[in-house]
Design an enzyme around this catalytic site. Structure first.
Site, PDB file in Angstrom:
ATOM      1  N   GLN A   7       0.855  -1.195   0.000  1.00 33.74           N
ATOM      2  CA  GLN A   7       0.000   0.000   0.000  1.00 33.74           C
ATOM      3  C   GLN A   7       0.885   1.238   0.000  1.00 33.74           C
ATOM      4  OE1 GLN A   7      -3.429  -0.639   3.059  1.00 33.74           O
ATOM      5  NE2 GLN A   7      -1.768  -1.968   3.690  1.00 33.74           N
ATOM      6  N   ASP A  19       5.981   4.939  -1.507  1.00 30.88           N
ATOM      7  CA  ASP A  19       7.307   5.565  -1.406  1.00 30.88           C
ATOM      8  C   ASP A  19       8.389   4.965  -2.300  1.00 30.88           C
ATOM      9  OD1 ASP A  19       8.049   3.185  -0.008  1.00 30.88           O
ATOM     10  OD2 ASP A  19       7.513   4.080   1.918  1.00 30.88           O
ATOM     11  N   HIS A  79      -1.764   1.143  -4.262  1.00 31.16           N
ATOM     12  CA  HIS A  79      -2.144   2.537  -4.003  1.00 31.16           C
ATOM     13  C   HIS A  79      -1.314   3.537  -4.812  1.00 31.16           C
ATOM     14  CE1 HIS A  79      -4.228   1.524   0.099  1.00 31.16           C
ATOM     15  NE2 HIS A  79      -4.917   1.131  -0.952  1.00 31.16           N
ATOM     16  N   CYS A  84       0.325  19.277 -22.453  1.00 27.13           N
ATOM     17  CA  CYS A  84      -0.840  20.126 -22.745  1.00 27.13           C
ATOM     18  C   CYS A  84      -0.982  21.309 -21.790  1.00 27.13           C
ATOM     19  CB  CYS A  84      -2.114  19.280 -22.719  1.00 27.13           C
ATOM     20  SG  CYS A  84      -2.686  18.886 -21.061  1.00 27.13           S
ATOM     21  N   GLY A 141       2.963  -4.167   9.128  1.00 24.73           N
ATOM     22  CA  GLY A 141       2.972  -2.708   9.261  1.00 24.73           C
ATOM     23  C   GLY A 141       1.785  -2.004   8.635  1.00 24.73           C
ATOM     24  N   THR A 142       0.635  -2.659   8.705  1.00 27.10           N
ATOM     25  CA  THR A 142      -0.557  -1.972   8.198  1.00 27.10           C
ATOM     26  C   THR A 142      -1.667  -2.067   9.229  1.00 27.10           C
ATOM     27  OG1 THR A 142      -2.289  -1.924   6.502  1.00 27.10           O
ATOM     28  CG2 THR A 142      -1.164  -4.027   6.815  1.00 27.10           C
ATOM     29  N   SER A 143      -2.407  -0.959   9.379  1.00 31.00           N
ATOM     30  CA  SER A 143      -3.528  -0.959  10.305  1.00 31.00           C
ATOM     31  C   SER A 143      -4.668  -1.783   9.716  1.00 31.00           C
ATOM     32  CB  SER A 143      -3.996   0.476  10.547  1.00 31.00           C
ATOM     33  OG  SER A 143      -4.389   1.070   9.326  1.00 31.00           O
TER      34      SER A 143
HETATM   35  P1  NAD Z   1      -1.460   3.247   8.641  1.00 32.16           P
HETATM   36  O1  NAD Z   1      -0.775   4.543   8.886  1.00 32.16           O
HETATM   37  O2  NAD Z   1      -2.920   3.175   8.696  1.00 32.16           O
HETATM   38  O3  NAD Z   1      -0.937   2.187   9.720  1.00 32.16           O
HETATM   39  C1  NAD Z   1       0.407   2.004   9.989  1.00 32.16           C
HETATM   40  C2  NAD Z   1       0.534   0.725  10.802  1.00 32.16           C
HETATM   41  O4  NAD Z   1       1.917   0.436  10.966  1.00 32.16           O
HETATM   42  C3  NAD Z   1      -0.075   0.807  12.206  1.00 32.16           C
HETATM   43  O5  NAD Z   1      -0.886  -0.334  12.417  1.00 32.16           O
HETATM   44  C4  NAD Z   1       1.145   0.805  13.129  1.00 32.16           C
HETATM   45  O6  NAD Z   1       0.896   0.141  14.351  1.00 32.16           O
HETATM   46  C5  NAD Z   1       2.156   0.049  12.297  1.00 32.16           C
HETATM   47  N1  NAD Z   1       3.550   0.356  12.574  1.00 32.16           N
HETATM   48  C6  NAD Z   1       4.124   1.553  12.835  1.00 32.16           C
HETATM   49  N2  NAD Z   1       5.449   1.440  12.947  1.00 32.16           N
HETATM   50  C7  NAD Z   1       5.737   0.121  12.763  1.00 32.16           C
HETATM   51  C8  NAD Z   1       6.941  -0.627  12.743  1.00 32.16           C
HETATM   52  N3  NAD Z   1       8.131  -0.046  12.942  1.00 32.16           N
HETATM   53  N4  NAD Z   1       6.860  -1.955  12.521  1.00 32.16           N
HETATM   54  C9  NAD Z   1       5.658  -2.566  12.320  1.00 32.16           C
HETATM   55  N5  NAD Z   1       4.494  -1.900  12.315  1.00 32.16           N
HETATM   56  C10 NAD Z   1       4.534  -0.576  12.535  1.00 32.16           C
HETATM   57  O7  NAD Z   1      -0.876   2.713   7.283  1.00 32.16           O
HETATM   58  P2  NAD Z   1      -1.516   1.774   6.175  1.00 32.16           P
HETATM   59  O8  NAD Z   1      -2.221   0.638   6.816  1.00 32.16           O
HETATM   60  O9  NAD Z   1      -0.434   1.517   5.196  1.00 32.16           O
HETATM   61  O10 NAD Z   1      -2.648   2.642   5.445  1.00 32.16           O
HETATM   62  C11 NAD Z   1      -2.532   3.994   5.225  1.00 32.16           C
HETATM   63  C12 NAD Z   1      -2.532   4.479   3.782  1.00 32.16           C
HETATM   64  O11 NAD Z   1      -1.541   5.478   3.813  1.00 32.16           O
HETATM   65  C13 NAD Z   1      -2.083   3.537   2.717  1.00 32.16           C
HETATM   66  O12 NAD Z   1      -3.002   3.662   1.691  1.00 32.16           O
HETATM   67  C14 NAD Z   1      -0.737   4.045   2.218  1.00 32.16           C
HETATM   68  O13 NAD Z   1      -0.741   4.149   0.813  1.00 32.16           O
HETATM   69  C15 NAD Z   1      -0.616   5.425   2.762  1.00 32.16           C
HETATM   70  N6  NAD Z   1       0.713   5.768   3.318  1.00 32.16           N
HETATM   71  C16 NAD Z   1       1.860   5.393   2.695  1.00 32.16           C
HETATM   72  C17 NAD Z   1       3.092   5.740   3.232  1.00 32.16           C
HETATM   73  C18 NAD Z   1       4.329   5.294   2.527  1.00 32.16           C
HETATM   74  O14 NAD Z   1       4.315   5.066   1.329  1.00 32.16           O
HETATM   75  N7  NAD Z   1       5.451   5.122   3.242  1.00 32.16           N
HETATM   76  C19 NAD Z   1       3.164   6.476   4.413  1.00 32.16           C
HETATM   77  C20 NAD Z   1       1.957   6.868   5.029  1.00 32.16           C
HETATM   78  C21 NAD Z   1       0.739   6.502   4.478  1.00 32.16           C
HETATM   79 ZN    ZN Z   2      -1.615  16.969 -20.255  1.00 31.96          ZN
END
Ligand code: NAD
Ligand code: ZN
Length: 247
Positions: A97, A100, A115, A147, A184-186
């Site tokens: 997701q 970066d 995403h 454009c 590492g995703t909520s």
């Molecule tokens: P989120 O911010 O909802 O959740 C982050 C999760 O990571 C949390 O559950 C937290 O407890 C956990 N976490 C934090 N630090 C951690 C670590 N060191 N090790 C393991 N887990 C850890 O993020 P999400 O679920 O990815 O959803 C949010 C949306 O935000 C996505 O669609 C994404 O595209 C976007 N997003 C992307 C980036 C990026 O590309 N780096 C950064 C922020 C948000």
């Molecule tokens: Zn254009």
């Protein structure tokens, strides 16, 4: 050898879903949790088509700031452990997701960006899409070199649908794997957050790695609590550093 490490070592079709937490140890703020805010705005209120229509300048300032942060960041041990896993598993799919590009920079190959990608820009008038890695952007908001139309970031905003091809590949991989790692995703952002449950319904084992408990934790086979940059390399090395983390 602890069970999750055994599962990992014997997986034939491994599928991994990563979220912002995987990049947290690279210094990139997550959306939910401490340190994730920007000015007085909530990311959920900026990363929307409505916000962009209302104030493209503000939204681009935020993306420009994030691009600068990401440009300075380096992949961390969690990204690198996933590169190693890809080499070991007979079939490996990494669904992220994250926008970066750090998985790519670390060397992962079979990546599905559900995403989008913060390093892509797309014209809101002619639809042209380009790679753009210039930081900071010389012009905010940026305009299309073809454009002259307003450009937008090549990411999926809240309320938008996921790219169809990527989503289809992601659901296929989730349903066909025998082991699913959710890291590492909520798991709060749908539909990507539902992939782990899809995998589980289709018969896969599910291991969660997260710094905190999530809505998924109680439904997975094993939930490992701690930083991904420590737990993932430990799992690969066949041992969890602190067995209290095995819930
Ligand atoms: P989120 O911010 O909802 O959740 C982050 C999760 O990571 C949390 O559950 C937290 O407890 C956990 N976490 C934090 N630090 C951690 C670590 N060191 N090790 C393991 N887990 C850890 O993020 P999400 O679920 O990815 O959803 C949010 C949306 O935000 C996505 O669609 C994404 O595209 C976007 N997003 C992307 C980036 C990026 O590309 N780096 C950064 C922020 C948000
Ligand atoms: Zn254009």
């Amino acid at each position: 050898m602890l069970e999750p490490s055994l599962w990992l070592a014997s997986a034939q079709r491994l599928c991994v879903l990563t979220g912002a937490g995987v990049s947290a140890e690279s210094g990139i703020p997550t959306f939910r949790g401490p340190g994730g805010l920007w000015r007085q705005y909530k990311p959920e209120e900026l990363a929307t088509p409505q916000a962009f229509r209302r104030d493209p300048n503000l939204v681009w300032e935020w993306y420009d700031w994030r691009r600068q942060l990401i440009a300075k960041a380096e992949p961390n041990p969690a990204h690198r452990a996933l590169v190693e896993l890809e080499k070991r598993a007979p079939k490996f799919t990494l669904i992220t997701q994250n926008v970066d590009g750090l998985h790519r920079r670390a060397g992962s190959r079979n990546i599905i960006h559900v995403h989008g990608d913060i390093w892509l820009v797309r014209c809101t008038v002619c639809g042209r899409q380009d790679q753009n890695e210039i930081v900071p952007l010389p012009e905010i908001p940026p305009h299309c070199s073809g454009c002259g139309g307003l450009l937008r970031p090549g990411v999926v905003w809240f309320g938008e649908s996921l790219p169809a091809q990527e989503w289809e590949a992601a659901t296929r991989a989730a349903r066909q794997c025998d082991l699913f790692l959710v890291i590492g995703t909520s798991a709060a952002v749908m539909p990507a957050g539902g992939l782990a449950m899809d995998a589980r319904s289709a018969g896969a084992r599910v291991i969660e790695i997260n710094a905190e408990e999530t809505g998924l934790s109680r439904y997975v086979d094993v939930s490992l609590r701690g930083p991904a940059g420590e737990l993932l390399p430990a799992l690969l090395k066949e041992g969890i550093p602190n067995s209290d983390r095995l819930l």
